[in-house]
Design an enzyme around this catalytic site. Sequence first.
Site, PDB file in Angstrom:
ATOM      1  N   LYS A  17     -88.451  29.226  39.401  1.00 22.75           N
ATOM      2  CA  LYS A  17     -89.197  28.393  38.459  1.00 22.75           C
ATOM      3  C   LYS A  17     -89.988  27.296  39.189  1.00 22.75           C
ATOM      4  CE  LYS A  17     -85.977  29.195  34.647  1.00 22.75           C
ATOM      5  NZ  LYS A  17     -85.149  28.521  33.615  1.00 22.75           N
ATOM      6  N   TYR A  57     -90.860  33.399  26.500  1.00 21.41           N
ATOM      7  CA  TYR A  57     -89.684  32.707  25.942  1.00 21.41           C
ATOM      8  C   TYR A  57     -89.678  32.706  24.415  1.00 21.41           C
ATOM      9  CZ  TYR A  57     -87.862  30.897  30.374  1.00 21.41           C
ATOM     10  OH  TYR A  57     -87.280  30.772  31.615  1.00 21.41           O
ATOM     11  N   ASN A 120     -83.629  24.343  36.078  1.00 26.84           N
ATOM     12  CA  ASN A 120     -82.451  25.020  36.640  1.00 26.84           C
ATOM     13  C   ASN A 120     -82.826  26.102  37.666  1.00 26.84           C
ATOM     14  OD1 ASN A 120     -83.383  26.929  34.889  1.00 26.84           O
ATOM     15  ND2 ASN A 120     -81.517  27.108  33.682  1.00 26.84           N
ATOM     16  N   HIS A 123     -84.538  31.839  36.732  1.00 26.70           N
ATOM     17  CA  HIS A 123     -84.250  32.585  35.506  1.00 26.70           C
ATOM     18  C   HIS A 123     -83.668  33.939  35.872  1.00 26.70           C
ATOM     19  CE1 HIS A 123     -84.881  34.540  31.602  1.00 26.70           C
ATOM     20  NE2 HIS A 123     -85.347  35.561  32.299  1.00 26.70           N
ATOM     21  N   GLU A 134     -88.892  42.096  30.382  1.00 31.79           N
ATOM     22  CA  GLU A 134     -89.349  40.973  31.211  1.00 31.79           C
ATOM     23  C   GLU A 134     -90.042  41.459  32.484  1.00 31.79           C
ATOM     24  OE1 GLU A 134     -85.933  37.814  29.658  1.00 31.79           O
ATOM     25  OE2 GLU A 134     -86.010  38.343  31.779  1.00 31.79           O
TER      26      GLU A 134
END
Length: 150
Positions: A17, A57, A120, A123, A134
């Site tokens: 990310k 998302y 975080n 993913h 995805e």
Amino acid sequence: MSNGNPSLRDKTLAILKPDCVRKNLIGKVIAHIQETGFKINAMKMVKLTPDAAKGFYEVHSERPFFNDLIAYMTSGPCVPIALEKENAVEEFRKLIGATEPQKAAEGTIRKLYADSIQENIVHGSDSDENAAKEISHFFPRKELLEINGF
Ligand code: CMP
């Protein structure tokens, strides 16, 4: 991949990310992933548009953190990676640890590098079905390693 032919259960999508990229952690996180036996099938660096992030998302669109999540995921480049390993989804989720880094197990990528439940670092797909969706979100079939056969 027990018989040499990767099945649906052998694929997952990782995204390094924007916080991972900003903190210059791409190399360390990829090393961690490869040392755990994952094979990279495809990889690129992209800056998501708001529409692309919202599409990816969509499942979280009713959540209170959705707008912040889209702002964060479009705040800089990220690195989607199509990964292959036997039982890939579960194995990768074990490797990255819980969504909230304070709750992640010792030695996991999020425990080592993540700052918050939102930022975080990485993913990982949460099911085989979502992994397939995805991966196709970022990579047309012709870009996947097993199709190219390198
Ligand atoms: P990821 O595994 O990519 O799936 C959805 C993302 O939304 C998650 O990682 C976090 O980046 C973010 N997220 C999940 N829960 C929260 C929360 N409670 N508050 C803020 N962000 C969250």
